[in-house]
Design a protein around this motif. Structure first.
Motif, mmCIF file in Angstrom:
data_model
loop_
_atom_site.group_PDB
_atom_site.id
_atom_site.type_symbol
_atom_site.label_atom_id
_atom_site.label_comp_id
_atom_site.label_asym_id
_atom_site.label_seq_id
_atom_site.Cartn_x
_atom_site.Cartn_y
_atom_site.Cartn_z
ATOM 1 N N SER A 220 37.633 42.428 39.521
ATOM 2 C CA SER A 220 36.456 42.652 40.339
ATOM 3 C C SER A 220 36.539 43.887 41.229
ATOM 4 N N LYS B 269 43.446 46.329 43.346
ATOM 5 C CA LYS B 269 44.209 46.921 42.243
ATOM 6 C C LYS B 269 44.735 48.313 42.584
ATOM 7 N N GLY C 67 25.514 45.264 36.874
ATOM 8 C CA GLY C 67 26.441 45.427 35.745
ATOM 9 C C GLY C 67 27.379 44.238 35.656
ATOM 10 N N GLU D 39 33.717 34.685 32.277
ATOM 11 C CA GLU D 39 33.556 33.231 32.382
ATOM 12 C C GLU D 39 32.195 32.804 31.820
ATOM 13 N N ASP E 117 43.313 35.795 35.059
ATOM 14 C CA ASP E 117 42.066 35.896 34.308
ATOM 15 C C ASP E 117 42.240 36.506 32.924
HETATM 16 P P1 AMP Z 1 40.461 39.914 39.631
HETATM 17 O O1 AMP Z 1 40.895 38.617 40.269
HETATM 18 O O2 AMP Z 1 40.296 41.023 40.584
HETATM 19 O O3 AMP Z 1 41.311 40.271 38.422
HETATM 20 O O4 AMP Z 1 38.991 39.663 39.115
HETATM 21 C C1 AMP Z 1 38.663 38.741 38.126
HETATM 22 C C2 AMP Z 1 37.210 38.430 38.281
HETATM 23 O O5 AMP Z 1 36.460 39.619 38.195
HETATM 24 C C3 AMP Z 1 36.669 37.496 37.208
HETATM 25 O O6 AMP Z 1 36.355 36.270 37.806
HETATM 26 C C4 AMP Z 1 35.413 38.218 36.718
HETATM 27 O O7 AMP Z 1 34.306 37.363 36.600
HETATM 28 C C5 AMP Z 1 35.160 39.250 37.803
HETATM 29 N N1 AMP Z 1 34.404 40.389 37.313
HETATM 30 C C6 AMP Z 1 34.639 41.136 36.230
HETATM 31 N N2 AMP Z 1 33.669 42.046 36.039
HETATM 32 C C7 AMP Z 1 32.774 41.900 37.031
HETATM 33 C C8 AMP Z 1 31.558 42.533 37.377
HETATM 34 N N3 AMP Z 1 31.066 43.519 36.633
HETATM 35 N N4 AMP Z 1 30.909 42.111 38.470
HETATM 36 C C9 AMP Z 1 31.408 41.100 39.213
HETATM 37 N N5 AMP Z 1 32.552 40.445 38.948
HETATM 38 C C10 AMP Z 1 33.239 40.837 37.856
#
Ligand code: AMP
Length: 396
Positions: A196, A201, A292, A323, A354
């Protein structure tokens, strides 16, 4: 440093820290046994040598003694898979534990109650660690998923075993595989980072930029990057306070000759849900009312080309809101490309909750070289940090 395969556990009482923080359903049945299964080679080695095991773990994040987080829930499964006598102590320190430890026979396991029932565990309390240490002759740490915590049983306890301490097989394997990727990768080396937010990161990006040839960005991070370059990203997830950081990443990448790949098109939606209206737009020209949610088809093809031409691949984080089935295609396409590159001979390591969940969702567990059992610990390792659970064993 002692390696577990060179050590004889005959007649030793072994304090073994594992990470049995497994998911349970409402009936307290285990819904994913992977973490227990991954520890079995270590258990087997100790028992086959003629040692006994005092097993320490946490489960969940209990506040005090919460029966929902009791390790008794995993007792039957442990008996089934080890085929050993597995006893249970309703506490992890105290008189009951002491008498059960004294009666413990070679080849038997004593499972202690959740160590996090005591806040001394997460506090890293030395006296608590000393008490636990008094039950064993040897300390083995096989809890990689908790290695980034300086807790009593994951790190502090090691000081009471200046000689007889070592990693279990799982932890050793995790460290070896991660070292392979981070310290001696075959080039071209491609890191795929999704998820996210850039803010969570950025440390791993900074540590990877001097090492990789290609950095592929997925998920919400793309929108902050495009906004930083002056693009229109509509309602997409953006960290406005990270715009300078985003520009800094691009600058450093250029200096270090790293190719950064960002999404050129996005699957957007009018709302955050699995029943949304969807439409593809260039990622830098998303209308104000759209958000997006996934990388688009052209981006997926671009990423596939890069991945297929890589010899080492590190993947952490999904490409979109995977998800929701409507927005899982980009993550699937990347998983498929990683699998195809692996088949061609690349070494691929997937880690982080994830991305591992995505690999399971697409049933591709057998198609990548290594799946890390850890989330936070794996990230911190790739950020180049010293993990207390590792240093406590390596320190002489
Ligand atoms: P992370 O814990 O930072 O690796 O984020 C994982 C989360 O990022 C997952 O739950 C995804 O649903 C979310 N994610 C991925 N792409 C997007 C997006 N374009 N907008 C919002 N959330 C996202």
């Amino acid at each position: 440093m002692i390696r577990i395969q060179d050590y004889s556990f005959k007649n030793k009482r072994v304090l073994l820290r594992v990470d049995y923080n497994v998911p349970l359903n409402e009936q307290f049945e285990i819904t994913d046994t992977a973490r227990i299964d991954a520890s079995l080679p270590t258990l087997r080695k100790i028992l086959d040598d003629g040692g006994s095991i005092i097993l320490m773990s946490h489960l969940g994040r209990p506040k005090g003694k919460d029966p929902k987080c009791s390790l008794e829930h995993i007792l039957n499964y442990l008996r089934e898979v080890t085929k050993a006598t597995v006893l249970f102590a309703g506490d992890c320190i105290g008189a009951e534990v002491e008498s059960k430890v004294k009666a413990l026979q070679p080849g038997q396991i004593l499972l202690l109650e959740n160590v996090r029932f005591y806040k001394e565990e997460t506090d890293g309390n030395v006296e608590f660690a000393r008490q636990l240490a008094s039950y064993g002759d040897v300390y083995v740490n096989d809890a990689f998923a908790t290695a980034h915590r300086a807790h009593a049983t994951t790190a502090v306890i090691a000081q009471f075993f200046p000689k007889d301490k070592m990693f279990g097989f799982l932890m050793q394997k995790e460290i070896d595989e991660l070292n392979k990727v981070m310290n001696s990768p075959k080039h071209p080396f491609t890191a795929i980072l999704g998820g996210s937010k850039i803010s969570t990161k950025i440390d791993i990006i900074n540590n990877l930029l001097p090492k990789v040839d290609n950095l592929i960005l997925g998920g919400g991070m793309n929108y902050t990057m495009h906004k930083a370059l002056g693009g229109q990203v509509g309602k997409s997830l953006v960290e406005d306070e990270m715009l300078d950081v985003a520009r800094g990443i691009l600058k450093t990448a250029k200096e270090k000759n790293v190719n950064i790949y960002m999404s050129v098109d996005s699957i957007t939606s009018d709302r955050f849900g699995n029943d949304a209206y969807r439409r593809i737009y260039p990622t830098n020209a998303i209308p104000a009312e759209m958000e997006g949610m996934d990388i688009g088809p052209q981006t997926a093809l671009n990423y596939r080309d890069v991945i297929m031409n890589s010899s080492t691949i590190l993947w952490n984080g999904p490409m979109g809101v995977f998800e929701f089935d409507l927005f899982s295609n980009g993550t699937f396409m990347v998983a498929d490309a990683v699998a195809a590159a692996t088949k061609k001979g690349a070494f691929s390591l997937v880690g982080g909750g994830d991305s591992v969940a995505a690999v399971h969702k697409f049933k591709m567990e057998g198609d990548v070289s290594y799946i890390s059992t850890a989330g936070g610990a794996m990230l911190e390792f790739c950020e180049g940090r010293q993990l207390p659970g590792i240093t406590c064993i390596m320190d002489e």
